[in-house]
Design an enzyme around this catalytic site. Structure first.
Site, PDB file in Angstrom:
ATOM      1  N   SER A 119       0.830  -1.211   0.000  1.00 17.97           N
ATOM      2  CA  SER A 119       0.000   0.000   0.000  1.00 17.97           C
ATOM      3  C   SER A 119       0.856   1.249   0.000  1.00 17.97           C
ATOM      4  CB  SER A 119      -0.861  -0.010   1.265  1.00 17.97           C
ATOM      5  OG  SER A 119      -1.474   1.237   1.452  1.00 17.97           O
ATOM      6  N   TYR A 143      -1.611  -0.071  10.162  1.00 18.64           N
ATOM      7  CA  TYR A 143      -1.933  -0.678   8.865  1.00 18.64           C
ATOM      8  C   TYR A 143      -0.733  -0.572   7.916  1.00 18.64           C
ATOM      9  CZ  TYR A 143      -3.684  -1.027   4.120  1.00 18.64           C
ATOM     10  OH  TYR A 143      -3.823  -1.359   2.795  1.00 18.64           O
ATOM     11  N   LYS A 147       2.095  -3.500   6.329  1.00 19.79           N
ATOM     12  CA  LYS A 147       2.398  -3.689   4.907  1.00 19.79           C
ATOM     13  C   LYS A 147       3.906  -3.596   4.651  1.00 19.79           C
ATOM     14  CE  LYS A 147      -1.674  -4.509   3.426  1.00 19.79           C
ATOM     15  NZ  LYS A 147      -2.016  -5.764   2.737  1.00 19.79           N
TER      16      LYS A 147
HETATM   17  N1  UFG Z   1     -12.616  12.046   2.145  1.00 17.37           N
HETATM   18  C1  UFG Z   1     -13.563  13.044   2.219  1.00 17.37           C
HETATM   19  N2  UFG Z   1     -14.855  12.690   2.448  1.00 17.37           N
HETATM   20  C2  UFG Z   1     -15.256  11.413   2.637  1.00 17.37           C
HETATM   21  C3  UFG Z   1     -14.265  10.405   2.568  1.00 17.37           C
HETATM   22  C4  UFG Z   1     -12.947  10.750   2.325  1.00 17.37           C
HETATM   23  O1  UFG Z   1     -13.256  14.226   2.069  1.00 17.37           O
HETATM   24  O2  UFG Z   1     -16.447  11.174   2.858  1.00 17.37           O
HETATM   25  C5  UFG Z   1     -11.237  12.415   1.823  1.00 17.37           C
HETATM   26  C6  UFG Z   1     -10.198  11.960   2.822  1.00 17.37           C
HETATM   27  O3  UFG Z   1     -10.116  12.851   3.902  1.00 17.37           O
HETATM   28  C7  UFG Z   1      -8.955  11.919   1.947  1.00 17.37           C
HETATM   29  C8  UFG Z   1      -9.496  11.505   0.571  1.00 17.37           C
HETATM   30  O4  UFG Z   1     -10.892  11.765   0.619  1.00 17.37           O
HETATM   31  O5  UFG Z   1      -8.423  13.196   1.846  1.00 17.37           O
HETATM   32  C9  UFG Z   1      -9.287  10.026   0.273  1.00 17.37           C
HETATM   33  O6  UFG Z   1      -9.744   9.298   1.394  1.00 17.37           O
HETATM   34  P1  UFG Z   1      -9.896   7.705   1.387  1.00 17.37           P
HETATM   35  O7  UFG Z   1     -10.356   7.338   2.748  1.00 17.37           O
HETATM   36  O8  UFG Z   1     -10.713   7.290   0.228  1.00 17.37           O
HETATM   37  O9  UFG Z   1      -8.440   7.190   1.095  1.00 17.37           O
HETATM   38  P2  UFG Z   1      -7.047   7.461   1.831  1.00 17.37           P
HETATM   39  O10 UFG Z   1      -6.211   8.226   0.865  1.00 17.37           O
HETATM   40  O11 UFG Z   1      -7.222   8.026   3.175  1.00 17.37           O
HETATM   41  O12 UFG Z   1      -6.549   5.975   2.051  1.00 17.37           O
HETATM   42  C10 UFG Z   1      -6.242   5.124   0.988  1.00 17.37           C
HETATM   43  C11 UFG Z   1      -6.601   3.682   1.334  1.00 17.37           C
HETATM   44  C12 UFG Z   1      -5.798   3.187   2.505  1.00 17.37           C
HETATM   45  C13 UFG Z   1      -4.332   3.429   2.246  1.00 17.37           C
HETATM   46  C14 UFG Z   1      -4.078   4.845   1.861  1.00 17.37           C
HETATM   47  C15 UFG Z   1      -2.652   5.016   1.453  1.00 17.37           C
HETATM   48  O13 UFG Z   1      -7.964   3.582   1.647  1.00 17.37           O
HETATM   49  O14 UFG Z   1      -6.009   1.805   2.671  1.00 17.37           O
HETATM   50  O15 UFG Z   1      -4.879   5.221   0.754  1.00 17.37           O
HETATM   51  O16 UFG Z   1      -2.325   6.334   1.539  1.00 17.37           O
HETATM   52  F1  UFG Z   1      -3.662   3.174   3.385  1.00 17.37           F
END
Ligand code: UFG
Length: 334
Positions: A119, A143, A147
């Protein structure tokens, strides 16, 4: 001969299983069905088990012998960042323990080819705008730590008994390749936006004051079909006799898209009129995370074919084919 896919009934695993089947491979799926569903794996044989249980080594080894397994694709893991902060030891037991059992079984059954789901979380808050594989890795949650440890474990097995392995560091995976294989979990931006809309609620944007052009976080969104295809490229490379030039690869597009652009894109593909609700920052979110894809382009001859438009169109289509269809003609917000 067969490919063993651990976690093959889950969102990403099931896409890879179907792609393998389409090119004529025999697939054996090992899954505890905690988040996956048996209906997603077609004709593949299912062995239902928790690989993190110590007793799994004997069973896995037997399956590998009986099914003439030549390679393992290892998806089976827990993947919620927030949950990993709350239950760190469980994450180590599940992700590190599960992988240790799988690797031990592979050694005993003399199976030497492995593709591992890593990841972008291994990078934590990377020091560069676009992250290369060799940058220093400082995961900021258990997490991501599990990885990174997984990658170390496979490197150790390579030295000890000749494992041939590739770790694919996924960036932000979204979309659907087949409507029935849509992401069933509501844990990431795209499904979270669709889930809110299905409830007649405004989607949320976490943070609008980041140092980015529109103030929202930037991520590298990769279409599930491109990601699945990267696994087949990786499998073919470990199966070839050649020495691997590298073991770990970013799987992304090299392009960044902001949260606001994703939310606006969902409004366009769905035809729904809505305003997002702007909230404060979510703790632990790096402002920008984009993968440099030079290495995977060069070594695996792989590149993403789809962009954000295709990702959002496929996610919307699959959502509308699912159980929580949104009535576009009678859409209203709370
Ligand atoms: N976000 C919103 N509103 C929402 C959901 C998410 O604004 O309702 C934002 C989050 O704050 C973030 C972006 O959208 O800025 C992406 O969020 P995600 O939760 O979709 O994904 P992440 O980048 O946080 O995490 C993903 C994977 C993880 C992994 C990570 C690696 O889900 O498993 O990338 O950086 F660890």
């Amino acid at each position: 001969m067969a490919i063993l896919v651990a976690g093959g009934a889950g969102y990403i695993g099931a896409h890879v299983v179907r792609m393998l089947q389409q090119r004529g491979e025999r697939v054996v799926v090992v899954d505890d069905l905690s988040t996956g569903e048996a209906t997603r794996i077609g004709e593949a044989k299912l062995v239902k088990m928790d690989i993190a249980d110590q007793s799994s080594v004997a069973v896995l080894t037997r399956v590998m012998f009986d099914e003439d397994v030549t390679a393992v694709i290892h998806f089976a893991a827990r993947k919620q960042v927030g949950e990993s902060m709350e239950k760190p030891t469980w994450y180590y037991q599940q992700n590190v323990g599960g992988l240790a059992n799988m690797l031990q079984s592979m050694q005993e059954a003399d199976v030497k080819q492995m593709i591992f789901s890593s990841s972008a979380a291994v990078y934590g808050m990377p020091p560069t705008q676009i992250v290369q594989e060799d940058v220093q890795k400082h995961p900021i949650n258990p997490y991501g730590e599990t990885k990174l440890i997984g990658e170390w474990m496979m490197a150790d097995c390579e030295r000890a008994w000749g494992l041939k392995w590739i770790g694919l560091r996924y960036f932000n995976v979204a979309g659907a390749g087949w409507d029935d294989l849509a992401d069933p979990a509501v844990l990431n931006l795209v499904p979270m936006v669709l889930d809110r809309l299905a409830r007649g609620q405004r989607p949320k944007i976490f943070g609008t004051d980041y140092p980015t052009p529109d103030g929202t976080c930037i991520r590298d969104y990769i279409h599930i079909m491109d990601l699945a295809d990267a696994h087949l490229h990786a499998l073919d490379l470990v199966a070839a006799d050649a020495k691997l030039p590298h073991n770990v690869f970013n799987v992304g597009t090299g392009e960044g898209t902001s949260v606001r652009e994703i939310v606006d894109g969902i409004a366009i593909v769905s035809g729904l009129a809505f305003e997002a609700e702007e909230q404060g920052r979510r703790p632990g979110d790096p402002p920008q995370l984009i993968g440099d894809t030079t290495r995977i382009n060069t070594d695996l001859g792989w590149e993403a074919k789809n962009g954000v438009k295709e990702i959002l169109e496929s996610a919307w289509q699959a959502w509308q084919a699912g159980p929580r269809q949104i009535d576009v003609t009678d859409f209203h917000m709370e």
